[in-house]
Design a protein around this motif. Structure first.
Motif, PDB file in Angstrom:
ATOM      1  N   ALA A  89      52.232  59.701  38.750  1.00 53.41           N
ATOM      2  CA  ALA A  89      51.383  58.907  37.857  1.00 53.41           C
ATOM      3  C   ALA A  89      49.943  58.981  38.351  1.00 53.41           C
ATOM      4  O   ALA A  89      49.665  58.675  39.516  1.00 53.41           O
ATOM      5  CB  ALA A  89      51.852  57.457  37.819  1.00 53.41           C
ATOM      6  N   LEU A  90      49.034  59.417  37.470  1.00 52.42           N
ATOM      7  CA  LEU A  90      47.610  59.400  37.785  1.00 52.42           C
ATOM      8  C   LEU A  90      47.092  57.989  37.511  1.00 52.42           C
ATOM      9  O   LEU A  90      47.046  57.542  36.368  1.00 52.42           O
ATOM     10  CB  LEU A  90      46.860  60.425  36.933  1.00 52.42           C
ATOM     11  N   LEU A  91      46.721  57.286  38.563  1.00 55.52           N
ATOM     12  CA  LEU A  91      46.411  55.869  38.466  1.00 55.52           C
ATOM     13  C   LEU A  91      44.945  55.616  38.113  1.00 55.52           C
ATOM     14  O   LEU A  91      44.052  56.363  38.538  1.00 55.52           O
ATOM     15  CB  LEU A  91      46.744  55.180  39.790  1.00 55.52           C
ATOM     16  N   ARG A  92      44.716  54.556  37.354  1.00 54.10           N
ATOM     17  CA  ARG A  92      43.363  54.085  37.074  1.00 54.10           C
ATOM     18  C   ARG A  92      42.898  53.202  38.235  1.00 54.10           C
ATOM     19  O   ARG A  92      43.708  52.685  39.010  1.00 54.10           O
ATOM     20  CB  ARG A  92      43.345  53.264  35.776  1.00 54.10           C
ATOM     21  N   PRO A  93      41.589  52.969  38.358  1.00 56.41           N
ATOM     22  CA  PRO A  93      41.108  52.091  39.430  1.00 56.41           C
ATOM     23  C   PRO A  93      41.782  50.728  39.437  1.00 56.41           C
ATOM     24  O   PRO A  93      42.052  50.173  40.512  1.00 56.41           O
ATOM     25  CB  PRO A  93      39.612  51.981  39.126  1.00 56.41           C
ATOM     26  N   SER A  97      44.304  48.031  43.137  1.00 60.69           N
ATOM     27  CA  SER A  97      44.229  46.677  43.678  1.00 60.69           C
ATOM     28  C   SER A  97      45.560  45.952  43.534  1.00 60.69           C
ATOM     29  O   SER A  97      45.934  45.126  44.370  1.00 60.69           O
ATOM     30  CB  SER A  97      43.122  45.894  42.958  1.00 60.69           C
ATOM     31  N   ARG A  98      46.324  46.290  42.495  1.00 60.61           N
ATOM     32  CA  ARG A  98      47.629  45.657  42.274  1.00 60.61           C
ATOM     33  C   ARG A  98      48.671  46.166  43.262  1.00 60.61           C
ATOM     34  O   ARG A  98      49.635  45.478  43.571  1.00 60.61           O
ATOM     35  CB  ARG A  98      48.092  45.908  40.837  1.00 60.61           C
ATOM     36  N   LEU A  99      48.504  47.389  43.734  1.00 53.96           N
ATOM     37  CA  LEU A  99      49.466  47.961  44.675  1.00 53.96           C
ATOM     38  C   LEU A  99      49.199  47.519  46.112  1.00 53.96           C
ATOM     39  O   LEU A  99      49.997  47.803  47.006  1.00 53.96           O
ATOM     40  CB  LEU A  99      49.431  49.491  44.593  1.00 53.96           C
ATOM     41  N   GLY A 100      48.078  46.852  46.329  1.00 55.95           N
ATOM     42  CA  GLY A 100      47.801  46.317  47.650  1.00 55.95           C
ATOM     43  C   GLY A 100      47.335  47.334  48.665  1.00 55.95           C
ATOM     44  O   GLY A 100      47.409  47.091  49.870  1.00 55.95           O
ATOM     45  N   THR A 101      46.844  48.488  48.201  1.00 62.84           N
ATOM     46  CA  THR A 101      46.356  49.523  49.113  1.00 62.84           C
ATOM     47  C   THR A 101      44.905  49.840  48.789  1.00 62.84           C
ATOM     48  O   THR A 101      44.569  50.094  47.639  1.00 62.84           O
ATOM     49  CB  THR A 101      47.193  50.811  48.985  1.00 62.84           C
ATOM     50  N   ALA A 102      44.049  49.816  49.793  1.00 59.05           N
ATOM     51  CA  ALA A 102      42.656  50.195  49.593  1.00 59.05           C
ATOM     52  C   ALA A 102      42.582  51.716  49.494  1.00 59.05           C
ATOM     53  O   ALA A 102      42.961  52.412  50.437  1.00 59.05           O
ATOM     54  CB  ALA A 102      41.805  49.690  50.750  1.00 59.05           C
ATOM     55  N   PRO A 103      42.118  52.261  48.366  1.00 57.78           N
ATOM     56  CA  PRO A 103      42.118  53.724  48.212  1.00 57.78           C
ATOM     57  C   PRO A 103      41.308  54.441  49.284  1.00 57.78           C
ATOM     58  O   PRO A 103      41.667  55.552  49.682  1.00 57.78           O
ATOM     59  CB  PRO A 103      41.555  53.939  46.810  1.00 57.78           C
ATOM     60  N   ALA A 104      40.236  53.819  49.760  1.00 58.41           N
ATOM     61  CA  ALA A 104      39.442  54.475  50.803  1.00 58.41           C
ATOM     62  C   ALA A 104      40.241  54.674  52.084  1.00 58.41           C
ATOM     63  O   ALA A 104      39.983  55.600  52.850  1.00 58.41           O
ATOM     64  CB  ALA A 104      38.188  53.658  51.091  1.00 58.41           C
ATOM     65  N   GLY A 150      52.949  44.185  40.831  1.00 56.29           N
ATOM     66  CA  GLY A 150      51.767  43.398  41.140  1.00 56.29           C
ATOM     67  C   GLY A 150      51.330  42.458  40.037  1.00 56.29           C
ATOM     68  O   GLY A 150      51.957  42.334  38.988  1.00 56.29           O
ATOM     69  N   GLU A 151      50.224  41.793  40.290  1.00 56.03           N
ATOM     70  CA  GLU A 151      49.681  40.830  39.351  1.00 56.03           C
ATOM     71  C   GLU A 151      48.794  41.525  38.325  1.00 56.03           C
ATOM     72  O   GLU A 151      48.521  42.715  38.422  1.00 56.03           O
ATOM     73  CB  GLU A 151      48.875  39.778  40.117  1.00 56.03           C
ATOM     74  N   ALA A 152      48.323  40.754  37.359  1.00 57.01           N
ATOM     75  CA  ALA A 152      47.433  41.306  36.333  1.00 57.01           C
ATOM     76  C   ALA A 152      46.153  41.830  36.986  1.00 57.01           C
ATOM     77  O   ALA A 152      45.682  41.301  38.002  1.00 57.01           O
ATOM     78  CB  ALA A 152      47.106  40.225  35.307  1.00 57.01           C
ATOM     79  N   ALA A 153      45.595  42.878  36.383  1.00 60.13           N
ATOM     80  CA  ALA A 153      44.367  43.464  36.924  1.00 60.13           C
ATOM     81  C   ALA A 153      43.227  42.447  36.840  1.00 60.13           C
ATOM     82  O   ALA A 153      43.077  41.736  35.846  1.00 60.13           O
ATOM     83  CB  ALA A 153      44.015  44.729  36.157  1.00 60.13           C
ATOM     84  N   SER A 154      42.411  42.398  37.866  1.00 59.93           N
ATOM     85  CA  SER A 154      41.281  41.477  37.901  1.00 59.93           C
ATOM     86  C   SER A 154      40.156  41.971  36.994  1.00 59.93           C
ATOM     87  O   SER A 154      40.107  43.152  36.610  1.00 59.93           O
ATOM     88  CB  SER A 154      40.753  41.341  39.325  1.00 59.93           C
ATOM     89  N   SER A 155      39.234  41.073  36.667  1.00 64.27           N
ATOM     90  CA  SER A 155      38.094  41.462  35.834  1.00 64.27           C
ATOM     91  C   SER A 155      37.239  42.504  36.540  1.00 64.27           C
ATOM     92  O   SER A 155      36.718  43.433  35.909  1.00 64.27           O
ATOM     93  CB  SER A 155      37.254  40.233  35.475  1.00 64.27           C
ATOM     94  N   ARG A 196      35.643  50.450  46.624  1.00 66.79           N
ATOM     95  CA  ARG A 196      36.758  49.507  46.612  1.00 66.79           C
ATOM     96  C   ARG A 196      37.896  49.947  45.709  1.00 66.79           C
ATOM     97  O   ARG A 196      39.071  49.845  46.084  1.00 66.79           O
ATOM     98  CB  ARG A 196      36.256  48.136  46.172  1.00 66.79           C
ATOM     99  N   PHE A 197      37.571  50.444  44.513  1.00 64.20           N
ATOM    100  CA  PHE A 197      38.616  50.691  43.528  1.00 64.20           C
ATOM    101  C   PHE A 197      38.990  52.169  43.356  1.00 64.20           C
ATOM    102  O   PHE A 197      40.064  52.470  42.813  1.00 64.20           O
ATOM    103  CB  PHE A 197      38.197  50.121  42.168  1.00 64.20           C
ATOM    104  N   ILE A 198      38.127  53.085  43.796  1.00 69.84           N
ATOM    105  CA  ILE A 198      38.438  54.520  43.670  1.00 69.84           C
ATOM    106  C   ILE A 198      38.618  55.155  45.043  1.00 69.84           C
ATOM    107  O   ILE A 198      39.481  56.006  45.239  1.00 69.84           O
ATOM    108  CB  ILE A 198      37.345  55.260  42.865  1.00 69.84           C
ATOM    109  N   GLY A 199      37.798  54.724  46.001  1.00 70.52           N
ATOM    110  CA  GLY A 199      37.918  55.266  47.348  1.00 70.52           C
ATOM    111  C   GLY A 199      36.994  56.435  47.624  1.00 70.52           C
ATOM    112  O   GLY A 199      37.125  57.100  48.650  1.00 70.52           O
ATOM    113  N   LEU A 200      36.061  56.683  46.699  1.00 68.57           N
ATOM    114  CA  LEU A 200      35.090  57.762  46.854  1.00 68.57           C
ATOM    115  C   LEU A 200      33.701  57.233  46.518  1.00 68.57           C
ATOM    116  O   LEU A 200      33.572  56.296  45.713  1.00 68.57           O
ATOM    117  CB  LEU A 200      35.409  58.928  45.917  1.00 68.57           C
TER     118      LEU A 200
END
Length: 264
Positions: A89-93, A97-104, A150-155, A196-200
């Motif tokens: 699965a190609l994940l969106r930003p 955050s819902r998976l609990g892993t910082a992409p960076a 996970g929980e709903a995506a944050s704003s 924070r959300f992409i890691g790049l």
């Protein structure tokens, strides 16, 4: 199955049996699609698959487990031998955050995802005698898992999605300042959001999307000059495009076009 989107695939003729299953509209904020390759090669045969990955993370189920692969900074190369498959699965930003892993933290790397039930069910689907139907069921299982995790995506995460969409679809975006202006925020905020959300870095995200399209046009439109491709994608000149190509792909646009023609 829908038509395959080949952005990021540098040498399509080398692909094994492969398709991309789009995410349901209601889940488009969490993932772009699920990709399902299969291969069965003759003894001694090797298939070198080269991908210019999207600036994103991928959740992948393979015969030996489930793995979250972080964003990469260059071309991804994999040598395929024997027989095998993957469901990714190609994940969106907003998903990370819902998976609990910082992409960076997994940039250029990966981390295992422990979910024996997901693994067991996807493996069972991929072993279906009807390979196409099995692939569909496996893709549906992974899509459902992402939706329920996970929980709903944050704003803030959804704004990161907007940033990614802007960069991916607007060819005129070539600088981070343009992204900040369009989103009504500061350059520093864009930098923090991308990290924070992409890691790049955001400039790396911009260049990745432009390079994907440049590669696609170079191989798909042989009558188009390299200078025309550079101009269409907002580069100051052909030399700037060539510099980005060498930095990320390790070869010039002209050499890439020649190599692609030789691979067909």
């Amino acid at each position: 199955m829908t038509e395959v989107d080949l952005r990021g695939v540098l040498y399509p003729s080398r692909l094994p049996s492969f398709h991309r299953e789009p995410a349901p509209e209601a889940l488009a904020h969490l993932l772009r699609w699920v990709w399902v390759p299969r291969w069965e090669l003759a003894p001694g045969q090797r298939l070198v698959e080269e991908i210019l990955p999207f600036p994103a993370s991928n959740l992948v189920v393979e015969p030996d487990g489930v793995t979250l692969y972080g964003p990469t900074t260059g071309v991804s190369t994999r040598v395929l031998e024997g027989s095998g498959w993957a469901v990714g699965a190609l994940l969106r930003p907003a998903s990370l955050s819902r998976l609990g892993t910082a992409p960076a933290s997994i940039r250029g790397g990966a981390c295992p995802v422990v979910d024996a039930d997901l693994h067991r069910r996807v493996v069972a689907a991929m072993e279906d005698a009807d390979a196409q139907e099995g692939g569909r069921r496996a893709a549906a299982l992974l899509i459902a898992w992402v939706a329920e995790c996970g929980e709903a995506a944050s704003s803030a995460a959804l704004v990161a999605n907007d940033m990614e969409d802007l960069i991916a679809t607007d060819r005129s975006i070539i600088r981070v300042e343009q992204v900040a202006e369009r989103l009504g925020t500061s350059v520093r905020s864009v930098q923090r959001m991308a990290e924070r959300f992409i890691g790049l870095p955001p400039l790396a995200v911009i260049r990745r999307y432009r390079l994907q399209e440049a590669a696609q046009r170079l191989r798909g439109e042989p009558g188009l000059s390299i200078a025309e491709v550079a101009a269409d994608l907002g580069y100051a000149d052909q030399a700037h495009l060539a510099s980005d190509f060498r930095t990320v792909l390790g070869l010039t646009p002209r050499d890439y076009r020649r190599r692609h023609d030789g691979a067909r």
